[in-house]
Design an enzyme around this catalytic site. Structure first.
Site, PDB file in Angstrom:
ATOM      1  N   HIS A 290       0.794  -1.236   0.000  1.00  0.00           N
ATOM      2  CA  HIS A 290       0.000   0.000   0.000  1.00  0.00           C
ATOM      3  C   HIS A 290       0.827   1.288   0.000  1.00  0.00           C
ATOM      4  O   HIS A 290       0.344   2.334  -0.424  1.00  0.00           O
ATOM      5  CB  HIS A 290      -1.044  -0.002   1.140  1.00  0.00           C
ATOM      6  CG  HIS A 290      -0.508   0.359   2.485  1.00  0.00           C
ATOM      7  ND1 HIS A 290       0.010  -0.568   3.349  1.00  0.00           N
ATOM      8  CD2 HIS A 290      -0.435   1.551   3.133  1.00  0.00           C
ATOM      9  CE1 HIS A 290       0.391   0.032   4.475  1.00  0.00           C
ATOM     10  NE2 HIS A 290       0.135   1.312   4.363  1.00  0.00           N
ATOM     11  N   ASP A 291       2.073   1.245   0.490  1.00  0.00           N
ATOM     12  CA  ASP A 291       2.889   2.468   0.509  1.00  0.00           C
ATOM     13  C   ASP A 291       3.949   2.513  -0.582  1.00  0.00           C
ATOM     14  O   ASP A 291       4.701   3.481  -0.682  1.00  0.00           O
ATOM     15  CB  ASP A 291       3.575   2.620   1.881  1.00  0.00           C
ATOM     16  CG  ASP A 291       2.645   3.229   2.922  1.00  0.00           C
ATOM     17  OD1 ASP A 291       1.707   3.943   2.511  1.00  0.00           O
ATOM     18  OD2 ASP A 291       2.842   2.979   4.128  1.00  0.00           O
TER      19      ASP A 291
ATOM     20  N   GLU B 120       3.514   5.376  -3.272  1.00  0.00           N
ATOM     21  CA  GLU B 120       3.654   6.716  -2.694  1.00  0.00           C
ATOM     22  C   GLU B 120       5.089   7.006  -2.246  1.00  0.00           C
ATOM     23  O   GLU B 120       5.599   8.103  -2.427  1.00  0.00           O
ATOM     24  CB  GLU B 120       2.703   6.865  -1.502  1.00  0.00           C
ATOM     25  CG  GLU B 120       2.632   8.292  -1.020  1.00  0.00           C
ATOM     26  CD  GLU B 120       1.942   8.426   0.335  1.00  0.00           C
ATOM     27  OE1 GLU B 120       1.924   9.541   0.837  1.00  0.00           O
ATOM     28  OE2 GLU B 120       1.451   7.410   0.858  1.00  0.00           O
ATOM     29  N   ASP B 121       5.749   6.003  -1.664  1.00  0.00           N
ATOM     30  CA  ASP B 121       7.044   6.244  -1.014  1.00  0.00           C
ATOM     31  C   ASP B 121       8.268   5.864  -1.847  1.00  0.00           C
ATOM     32  O   ASP B 121       9.391   6.128  -1.433  1.00  0.00           O
ATOM     33  CB  ASP B 121       7.102   5.493   0.327  1.00  0.00           C
ATOM     34  CG  ASP B 121       6.100   6.049   1.324  1.00  0.00           C
ATOM     35  OD1 ASP B 121       5.595   7.151   1.069  1.00  0.00           O
ATOM     36  OD2 ASP B 121       5.821   5.387   2.336  1.00  0.00           O
TER      37      ASP B 121
END
Length: 755
Positions: free
Chosen positions: A89-90, A93-94
């Site tokens: 999930h990250d 984004e990261d």
């Protein structure tokens, strides 16, 4: 690489591998199809992507996605698609990976969920409220694509709340505020009862640590008493159910610190006065699924022969489940010790749905592949449809939009019948006008009244469960601004505001024309500065509201307006909505009071450090009239648009919105006061009226405590009195000491502090 680094890496690897193994074990113990290879692939990919990154707590970052996946698997009961999405999930984004990379490796479904989670990341909230409302809309729209997006988002928030200790205080208030305002209601609406409860409790623990500790300690102290009561209460029930040959278990459910505190605040009662701290659950396995509702009623009949049941407290959620899928039979019984105890009767399936929500529904559907969600989930789709309707006509004000959604998130349901006998589910507290709008916008906007159970009632009539409602309309009826006060549902509010906005645009245009004509006549050129000056002169905050007032002729322009524009007229003092903070009672005369010289927050200001309020600097901060914080209160600071600091109680409703919308402007407040200044505090009293009661109350406060009573209001009716006392005190400890002393007065039954 030195020895210490090697040791650290080895420790990290063991920590990560153990956590992942635990996740696999939980997954293999579930009823889902086993896709271990896919989950392992997602884990290895995420581990590589987050390599070398650590969380604030110091642990490797990959521990967070593993923990979120663990919650999704074990506590929400989701399968491989959700577990992989939680692990990833990250990543988008990261790191440098894109949604396309995820799709190529893991397929379109997982990519779609990860994309949904990326869109709504960073909390739901940006710099400004408008950005946050946009994000909230994204969240709700992605929900209607795939409900797993919000389920995983809730798992993510739960893990963040569990590890909130590592964050600075101002961040804790922001995250706890968001959690209470949005995530807990969302979890509740999706039937995730266990998670909702934990989110509320964690928020409460971080916002009000002392009150949490105090209630927790009292729960521990009274535990043995509850155990004895529970054992005595369940013994005859066990005997009766054993005779019936039912496969069951009896559990006790203890109210959480947050719900106890909430009840203490709302009902103005002390911990000792809350009677329903203990509830009992009977969870049985039915002989066949078709028989489970009948078995619930059989158990109810059996236990109501043992204990007398409360006639008004039977709740049947069996025939009409709540909108989040909850089913159970609730009955309140009188125990042999004279206490009412609520008993919840439900089957093992109902219990799983109550704890895990919609996710558990699909487990019991025949022939369903792993996590294939169907579109016929009626209750969920109804809710999503309502949200979509609101999204189609969003309100310009971000906070209004959030509040509108929240109205529907929190509401508990009642059942109402149409004239043809069809059942409609409505939120509790709704009115006839809400019901009209729920059927059709035309019906709502032309509603003149209703017939409830064949009796004529006004638009504002509150509906009860079981009412039969017929809406009466007239073509000449028009929506009026007062209607906003008659409705409580999100749909009705949104529709009324949309219609009023449309009407207002016409009135606004007329107001603009009036102003244009007036200025032209007086040879003044119309500009935004002129409009703002006149709006401020008439004490109207927004330009559009000023035009509307002109259009409605509630403001008439004249010579004074011209004087104002030419600077001849000085605005009267004291019209500000802020109260001047004057804590120096009895110290100086009013005219000697120092003028408020508010502290202006500099550009490079460290928001992580708390601000200490002392006698010397208290006048540098703004104290809005919404909650009147005094020394000793759990408080926070908010940096407003003028870069001044406002002080609010953490439990203040205005602060709740500020935490949610402007979390990056919240700062921690600590009190550094030394009982030199006085503050207003109001105590509410109630009890049995008798000769000398008022004298005893004033004796305790004035003589024993040496406290100045500023204002006293008492009303008495049929031997019962109710009243409030406004006092001058130094801090919260003074208030507590006064309330403790008042408790010693005979016949004084209720003592609470008003916010």
């Amino acid at each position: 690489m030195d020895e210490e680094q090697i040791r650290q890496e080895a420790a990290d690897d063991k920590l990560i591998n153990d956590a992942f193994q635990k996740l696999l074990d939980s997954y293999l113990a579930s009823r889902h199809r086993k896709k271990v290879d896919l989950i392992t692939k997602a884990f290895n990919f995420a581990r590589q992507a987050h390599k070398g990154v650590r969380r604030l707590s110091g642990e490797p970052y990959i521990m967070h996605p593993i923990a979120v996946a663990q919650i999704a698997c074990q506590e929400v009961g989701l399968g491989s698609t959700s577990i992989c999405s939680a692990l990833l999930h990250d990543v988008v984004e990261d790191t440098d990976y894109t949604v396309e990379d995820i799709e190529n490796l893991f397929g379109s479904k997982i990519a779609q969920i990860v994309d949904g989670l990326t869109k709504i990341s960073g909390g739901i909230f940006g710099e400004q409220a408008s950005a946050q409302a946009e994000n909230f809309k994204k969240l709700l729209l992605t929900m209607s694509d795939d409900i797993r997006v919000i389920l995983i988002k809730i798992c993510d928030r739960l893990h963040n709340m569990r590890t909130l200790d590592s964050q600075p205080a101002n961040k804790q208030y922001k995250i706890a505020g968001e959690t209470l305002y949005i995530y807990a209601p969302l979890a509740n609406r999706l039937g995730l009862n266990k998670i909702k409860t934990e989110l509320e409790n964690l928020s409460f623990r971080f916002e009000h640590p002392d009150e949490f500790a105090s209630i927790d300690k009292k729960l521990q102290t009274t535990r043995q008493k509850r155990e004895i009561l529970f054992e005595q209460f369940k013994a005859p029930i066990k005997e009766a159910l054993d005779k019936m040959g039912i496969d069951y278990e009896i559990k006790q459910r203890v109210k959480t610190p947050y719900s106890i505190w909430n009840k203490m605040q709302n009902k103005h009662v002390s911990f000792e006065e809350i009677y329903d701290i203990l509830a009992v659950r009977i969870i049985f396995t039915p002989k066949t699924r078709e028989e489970e509702v009948n078995e619930c009623f059989n158990i109810y009949v059996a236990i109501s022969k043992i204990y007398k049941s409360h006639p008004d407290r039977l709740r049947d959620w069996l025939s009409h489940p709540k909108a989040n899928g909850y089913q159970a039979l609730h009955v309140t019984l009188m125990s042999k010790t004279g206490q009412w105890i609520e008993v919840q009767i439900r089957s093992d399936r109902m219990d799983e749905v109550a704890e895990q929500g919609f996710a558990a529904h699909w487990k019991y559907k025949d022939g369903l592949e792993d996590e294939e969600y169907t579109e016929d989930e009626a209750e969920l789709n109804d809710w999503l449809r309502t949200i979509k309707e609101i999204l189609d006509d969003p309100q310009p004000d971000a906070m209004d939009f959030l509040d509108t959604i929240k109205l529907n998130l929190f509401a508990s349901e009642i059942f109402v019948f149409t004239p043809k006998g069809e059942i409609k589910t409505m939120p509790a507290g709704c009115t006839a006008l809400d019901f009209a709008f729920s059927i059709h916008t035309f019906l709502g906007s032309h509603c003149i009244g209703a017939k409830v159970n064949h009796k004529l009632v006004p638009l504002s009539h509150h509906l009860q469960s079981g009412d039969q409602v017929e809406i009466l309309t007239s073509k000449s009826q028009h929506v009026s601004p007062a209607w906003i006060n008659f409705v409580s549902t999100a749909k009705a509010k949104a529709k009324i505001q949309a219609i009023l906005r449309r009407d207002n645009k016409e009135v606004q245009k007329a107001g603009e024309d009036i102003l244009q004509g007036f200025l032209k006549k007086n040879n003044i050129e119309m500009s935004s500065a002129v409009v703002d000056q006149l709006a401020e002169y008439h004490e109207i905050g927004k330009r559009n509201d000023f035009f509307i007032a002109l259009g409605e002729k509630t403001i008439l322009l004249g010579d004074k307006d011209i004087d104002e524009l030419h600077g001849k007229h000085k605005k009267e003092e004291g019209s500000s909505r802020w109260r001047k903070f004057v804590p120096f009672v009895g110290k100086k005369k009013k005219e000697e009071q120092p003028q408020n010289d508010f502290f202006i927050v500099p550009e490079k200001f460290n928001k992580k450090k708390p601000i200490y309020i002392s006698e010397e600097n208290i006048n540098h901060y703004k104290f809005p009239g919404c909650c009147h914080p005094i020394p000793g209160d759990d408080a926070l600071g908010y940096i407003n648009n003028k870069n001044q600091i406002e002080i609010h109680k953490r439990a203040c409703p205005v602060a709740a919105k500020l935490k949610t919308s402007y979390g990056n402007r919240i700062i921690d407040i600590k009190w550094d006061m030394h009982k030199k200044l006085y503050f207003d505090a109001t105590i509410r009293l109630g009890g049995i009226d008798r000769l000398g009661m008022l004298n005893e109350i004033t004796q305790v406060i004035s003589s024993q405590m040496n406290v100045n009573i500023h204002k006293l209001t008492i009303t008495s009716e049929e031997g019962i009195f109710d009243g409030s006392i406004e006092l001058r005190v130094h801090d919260r400890d003074d208030v507590k000491a006064i309330m403790d002393n008042l408790k010693g007065i005979p016949d004084l039954k209720e003592i609470s502090q008003i916010m």
